[in-house]
Design a protein around this motif. Structure first.
Motif, short mmCIF file in Angstrom:
data_model
loop_
_atom_site.label_atom_id
_atom_site.label_comp_id
_atom_site.label_asym_id
_atom_site.label_seq_id
_atom_site.Cartn_x
_atom_site.Cartn_y
_atom_site.Cartn_z
N ILE A 501 0.86 -1.18 0.00
CA ILE A 501 0.00 0.00 0.00
C ILE A 501 0.89 1.23 0.00
O ILE A 501 1.82 1.35 0.81
N LEU A 502 0.63 2.14 -0.92
CA LEU A 502 1.30 3.43 -0.96
C LEU A 502 0.26 4.52 -0.73
O LEU A 502 -0.87 4.43 -1.24
N ARG A 503 0.63 5.55 0.01
CA ARG A 503 -0.32 6.58 0.38
C ARG A 503 0.26 7.97 0.13
O ARG A 503 1.47 8.18 0.18
N SER A 504 -0.64 8.92 -0.13
CA SER A 504 -0.24 10.30 -0.35
C SER A 504 -1.35 11.23 0.14
O SER A 504 -2.52 11.00 -0.17
N THR A 505 -0.99 12.25 0.90
CA THR A 505 -1.99 13.19 1.38
C THR A 505 -2.24 14.33 0.41
O THR A 505 -3.28 14.98 0.47
N ASP A 506 -1.26 14.58 -0.52
CA ASP A 506 -1.39 15.72 -1.42
C ASP A 506 -1.22 15.36 -2.89
O ASP A 506 -1.32 16.22 -3.76
N GLY A 507 -0.92 14.09 -3.18
CA GLY A 507 -0.71 13.68 -4.55
C GLY A 507 0.68 13.96 -5.08
O GLY A 507 0.99 13.62 -6.23
N ALA A 508 1.54 14.57 -4.25
CA ALA A 508 2.89 14.92 -4.69
C ALA A 508 3.93 13.95 -4.15
O ALA A 508 4.85 13.55 -4.86
N THR A 509 3.79 13.58 -2.88
CA THR A 509 4.73 12.66 -2.25
C THR A 509 4.01 11.42 -1.78
O THR A 509 2.84 11.48 -1.37
N TRP A 510 4.75 10.29 -1.81
CA TRP A 510 4.16 9.01 -1.46
C TRP A 510 4.96 8.34 -0.36
O TRP A 510 6.19 8.46 -0.30
N LYS A 511 4.26 7.60 0.51
CA LYS A 511 4.88 6.88 1.61
C LYS A 511 4.28 5.48 1.70
O LYS A 511 3.14 5.26 1.28
N PRO A 512 5.05 4.54 2.26
CA PRO A 512 4.49 3.19 2.46
C PRO A 512 3.31 3.24 3.42
O PRO A 512 3.33 3.97 4.41
N GLY A 513 2.30 2.44 3.15
CA GLY A 513 1.11 2.41 4.00
C GLY A 513 0.73 1.03 4.50
O GLY A 513 -0.39 0.84 4.97
N GLY A 514 1.67 0.06 4.41
CA GLY A 514 1.39 -1.28 4.89
C GLY A 514 1.35 -2.29 3.76
O GLY A 514 1.68 -1.99 2.61
N THR A 515 0.93 -3.49 4.10
CA THR A 515 0.86 -4.57 3.11
C THR A 515 -0.47 -5.30 3.23
O THR A 515 -1.15 -5.23 4.25
N VAL A 516 -0.80 -6.02 2.17
CA VAL A 516 -1.98 -6.88 2.14
C VAL A 516 -1.51 -8.27 1.77
O VAL A 516 -0.80 -8.46 0.77
N ALA A 517 -1.88 -9.28 2.57
CA ALA A 517 -1.39 -10.63 2.38
C ALA A 517 -1.81 -11.19 1.03
O ALA A 517 -2.83 -10.79 0.44
N ALA A 518 -1.04 -12.17 0.55
CA ALA A 518 -1.28 -12.73 -0.77
C ALA A 518 -2.65 -13.37 -0.94
O ALA A 518 -3.27 -13.23 -2.00
N PRO A 519 -3.20 -14.10 0.09
CA PRO A 519 -4.48 -14.78 -0.16
C PRO A 519 -5.68 -13.84 -0.27
O PRO A 519 -6.76 -14.29 -0.64
N VAL A 520 -5.52 -12.57 0.04
CA VAL A 520 -6.67 -11.65 0.08
C VAL A 520 -7.12 -11.31 -1.34
O VAL A 520 -6.30 -11.00 -2.21
N ARG A 521 -8.42 -11.36 -1.56
CA ARG A 521 -9.04 -10.88 -2.80
C ARG A 521 -9.55 -9.47 -2.52
O ARG A 521 -10.56 -9.29 -1.84
N SER A 522 -8.87 -8.47 -3.03
CA SER A 522 -9.26 -7.09 -2.75
C SER A 522 -10.37 -6.65 -3.70
O SER A 522 -10.42 -7.06 -4.86
N SER A 523 -11.28 -5.81 -3.18
CA SER A 523 -12.41 -5.38 -4.00
C SER A 523 -12.62 -3.87 -3.99
O SER A 523 -13.20 -3.33 -4.93
N GLY A 524 -12.19 -3.18 -2.96
CA GLY A 524 -12.39 -1.74 -2.88
C GLY A 524 -11.36 -1.09 -2.00
O GLY A 524 -10.78 -1.73 -1.10
N LEU A 525 -11.09 0.20 -2.24
CA LEU A 525 -10.09 0.95 -1.49
C LEU A 525 -10.54 2.39 -1.34
O LEU A 525 -11.05 2.99 -2.30
N THR A 526 -10.36 2.95 -0.15
CA THR A 526 -10.70 4.35 0.08
C THR A 526 -9.87 4.89 1.23
O THR A 526 -9.16 4.14 1.90
N VAL A 527 -9.97 6.21 1.44
CA VAL A 527 -9.21 6.89 2.48
C VAL A 527 -10.17 7.74 3.30
O VAL A 527 -10.92 8.55 2.74
#
Length: 853
Positions: A501-527
């Protein structure tokens, strides 16, 4: 002369030393010395002991203000004693009612004493109610009319059963008697009790046994909503689930779901998208019949289900929804053309067609008064093949913009820049306007040492028309992209199958935001506000919500538990079904105290159980895409073992009769006399239940969608019965036999009755707004459990299956969907299980009571 104990003397001194009838006296007599009076029978309840303390102190047993003088026979003076001392109803009740008051001593003369005129006294002043007064079961303070003399004990029990709000305590179980049965002449019948702790799930299970999934997640400020389903794995039996957080994702709760008219929520609804903000949320999804369903909420906590009309068609494909300043806009496709739907409140929608040149829209975002959507359009491509030009139409990614709320759309171009390539992935609104991402790569170095670096590119637009590259982020293999005004987040490929997971508060700089394990089926993302990143999806058969242990959210994860059948003989009751995805058996010596039986573990469930000459037999199916028969046997009902059964369809019902045990399954019947050797007979249809009448077996079920009945004298040769046209509108599900009379119930809830062992049948209504859910036979006839249109349960009894009377069973109405789903006779009593299906979960119910004649 009456002997007194020191405690009785203390009770009288208490009354003499303080103001007679004062609150202090009555409180002390009720909660103080009443508990210490010697010589009382141990069977007396606390209220009966308190009554004895009052009587020993010379005070009338009453309620409210200081007692007034009452005429002999005044109902207000004796009703309290009736209520406090009425015996427990049921087969085990042995305590006789105490007298209503002191009994005058007998005299030698039987002539009545002459009456004397009583001097007139001023009317007593009405005492003001004391908020700290001792309240006991009995009359209120208002004057009552003189009542007729007391009736026998049977009438006392009946009167006891209909007093509003009276709570009976018996065997540690609390029964609340409601007003619903007021005026009935039936003896008092106890209501069902919550049985969550009685029918325990498997303590050794590593799974809950249910299939959960979260299909989408959205945020607005500090409020987050995730939507999905929970089911037992059977298609069409999904339950809708909304999870919400109002504190930026720190604490989550399960939302409540209802219908506008309070009717029962159907199975099979599947929400696929949700959006909201500014005091209004909406979700869209599919129902089990292929229709479109909407849910709306003003606070993200309580949701209302709406069935949508002509604006949606069965051929429509809905892909996304967004909150706008004027309501909601959803996008999708129908028959190869893009469609948009507009709504002011999320419940009523308008269809917008005729979006020329667009094949379909798959994502949509809103910022201010502008909408931007992503989709595909048909583009003609000409290529040479074997020296010839070949032209074909291919779907091509594109982006469109609307400034009139989604009614008309104009194409816009998002440029390829800084090494970006391929289609835009994800579309959202965030800080500064609209945003999307693309894969990108850069190649550097001489030809022999050329290296390619992969990354992602964020593109933004303030108005949806002009786009620019805002930044690059160190990730590729983009899986999800989302954002809000609180910032952006992207899910990209990581090491060993995991995602970063990469995150940005302003769209200019990015920081690591954690990980999601391999078995997970992701369906949606929001902040959410505060930077909380929410990712929805599934992991195996469990729902997934990033950073949240759903087991800690009340009601979000519950163990699968289903009691599918009951059987009882003297000294042993057996319940079968399943928990945590595996078969389960519970046993009880009395139908009240249950414990799990031990047997070799087996996935799946048991659907029916019976006791016969060779012992107990339970039948069911294993789990998996291709279920096999699962059969258990027992000699004592406590210790069980697996038994052999022919390969083929799993049996769903079993009965014992004159020729032995008979089991029924889809397209087949089986018979055995020794629980070892089975003889199979193929059947044209799918029986769902089987009963033993006076001299034959009778099975009921369906042939296609039509009801069907089969009869057999030996359990091997079966004959289909002729049913009059229109007799029932769907499959038959349950049947019970009493002598040669049979009663069958079906999908439409209307019973069918046969008086000749199943040869001829006729329809017999239950006489009200009732749909039958379960049936059993008793020594006196039949008992049916049913539900009303108000989602309450009722119990009815009949001697012949033709005329039914409603039994005054309390506790079957109230919040949630009340159902009794399994019945069996237990001597002169009936044993039943069911559920209270609330907005959060199902709570098992247990009911045991004598059925009055």
């Amino acid at each position: 002369m009456t002997a007194r104990t020191p405690e009785r003397d203390e009770a009288r001194r208490t009354a003499e030393e303080e103001t007679g009838g004062s609150r202090q006296v009555r409180r002390r007599l009720t909660f103080g010395v009443a508990g210490d009076l010697a010589g009382m029978r141990t069977a007396l309840s606390p209220w009966q002991r308190a009554y004895e303390a009052w009587r020993a102190a010379g005070l009338s047993w009453g309620h409210g203000a200081p007692p007034r003088e009452r005429a002999v026979g005044d109902a207000a003076g004796v009703n309290a004693v009736r209520l406090a001392e009425a015996p427990e109803t049921g087969p085990d009740a042995t305590t006789e009612p105490e007298p209503a008051g002191p009994v005058p001593a007998k005299t030698e003369s039987t002539k009545p004493a002459p009456e004397k005129a009583a001097p007139k006294k001023p009317a007593p002043r009405k005492a003001a109610p004391d908020p700290d007064d001792v309240l006991v079961a009995g009359p209120g303070m208002a004057a009552r009319k003189q009542a007729p003399p007391p009736r026998p004990a049977r009438r006392l029990r009946s009167r006891l059963a209909v007093v509003t709000g009276l709570v009976l305590v018996a065997g540690g179980v609390i029964f609340t008697v409601s007003q619903e049965e007021s005026g009935s002449d039936e003896p008092g019948i106890p209501g069902p009790v919550a049985a969550d702790a009685l029918f325990a799930p498997d303590p050794a299970a590593t799974t809950d046994g249910l299939v959960q999934d979260l299909a989408t997640v959205a945020a607005a400020g500090g409020t987050l909503v995730a939507a999905g389903t929970e089911s037992d794995g059977v298609p069409g039996r999904e339950r809708t689930r909304f999870l919400f957080s109002v504190d930026g994702g720190h604490a989550w709760s399960l939302g409540r779901i209802a219908t506008p008219d309070g009717s029962e929520l159907p199975f099979g609804d599947d929400p696929g998208m949700v959006s909201g903000g500014n005091g209004l949320w909406a979700a869209l999804g599919r129902s089990s019949d292929g229709g479109t369903v909407a849910w709306t909420s003003q606070d993200a906590k309580t949701w209302t289900r709406h069935t949508l009309g002509a604006a949606f068609r069965s051929s429509d494909t809905m892909n996304d929804v967004t909150r706008t300043g004027d309501g909601f806009v959803a996008v999708g496709a129908a028959d190869g053309r893009a469609v948009a739907w507009l709504s002011a409140d999320g419940g009523a929608w308008q269809r917008v067609e005729g979006l020329k040149g667009i094949s379909g829209l798959d994502r949509v975002a809103s910022s201010g008064t502008v909408l931007v959507a992503h989709g595909t359009y048909p583009r003609k491509v000409t290529r040479k093949r074997r020296g010839k030009k070949v032209t074909r139409t291919v779907p091509t990614p594109g982006t469109w913009r609307s400034t009139d709320g989604g009614r008309t759309w104009t194409g816009v171009r998002i440029p390829q820049a800084q090494g970006s390539y391929g289609p835009a992935k994800g579309l959202t609104s965030g800080p500064g306007g609209f945003a999307t991402v693309r894969e990108a790569k850069r190649t550097s170095g001489p030809k022999k040492r050329r290296k390619t670096a992969r990354s992602g590119v964020l593109l933004t637009s303030a108005d949806g028309l002009k786009w620019r590259v805002a930044s690059r982020f160190p990730g590729y293999g983009i899986e999800l992209f989302g954002g809000t005004r609180a910032g952006f987040a992207v899910l990209v490929q990581g090491e060993k199958g995991a995602r970063r997971i990469l995150r940005s508060t302003d769209g200019a700089t990015w920081k690591p935001g954690g990980t999601v394990a391999a078995p997970v089926r992701s369906s949606g993302l929001t902040v959410a506000s505060g930077g909380t990143i929410a990712i929805s999806g599934g992991q195996g058969d469990d729902a997934y919500l990033h950073g949240v242990d759903l087991r800690t959210v009340p009601g979000a994860v519950r163990p699968e538990r289903a009691i599918r059948s009951l059987a009882a003989v003297p000294g042993r009751s057996v319940a079968v079904g399943g928990t945590n995805g595996g078969a389960a058996i519970w046993t009880a010596p009395d139908g009240r105290t249950w414990q799990r039986a031990r047997f070799p573990g087996a996935g799946g469930w048991l659907s029916d159980v019976v006791h016969g000459g060779k012992g107990w037999l339970a039948v069911g199916r294993t789990s998996g895409a291709k279920p096999a028969p699962l059969v258990m046997t027992s000699q004592d009902g406590a210790s069980w073992q697996k038994a052999a059964f022919p390969a083929g369809p799993p049996p769903v019902a079993v009965v014992t009769g004159p020729a032995g045990y008979v089991a029924a399954g889809a397209g087949a019947m089986w018979r055995t006399a020794d629980l070892k050797t089975w003889k199979r007979t193929d059947l044209d249809g799918a029986p769902s239940d089987v009963a033993a009448a006076a001299a034959k077996y009778v099975a009921v079920g369906a042939r296609g969608e039509a009801p069907a009945v089969w009869t057999s004298a030996d359990g091997v040769t079966w004959t289909a019965a002729e049913l009059p046209a229109g007799l029932a509108t769907g499959p038959l599900t349950d049947v019970a036999a009493h002598g040669n009379i049979l009663v069958a119930i079906g999908a439409d809830g209307a019973p069918l009755v046969s008086a000749d062992g199943g040869t001829t049948w006729g329809a017999r209504g239950l006489g009200g707004d009732f749909n039958a859910t379960a049936i059993t036979s008793t020594p006196d006839g039949f008992v049916v459990a049913a539900v009303t249109s108000a989602r309450n349960a009722v119990v009815l009894a009949s001697a012949d299956g033709g005329t039914w009377r409603r039994l005054p069973v309390p506790g079957l109405s109230g919040a949630g969907d009340q159902r009794l789903t399994v019945l069996t006779a237990m001597g002169p009593a009936v044993l039943a299980t069911g559920v209270t299906d609330g907005p959060r979960s199902e709570i098992p119910l247990l009911w045991k009571a004598r059925v009055p004649r």
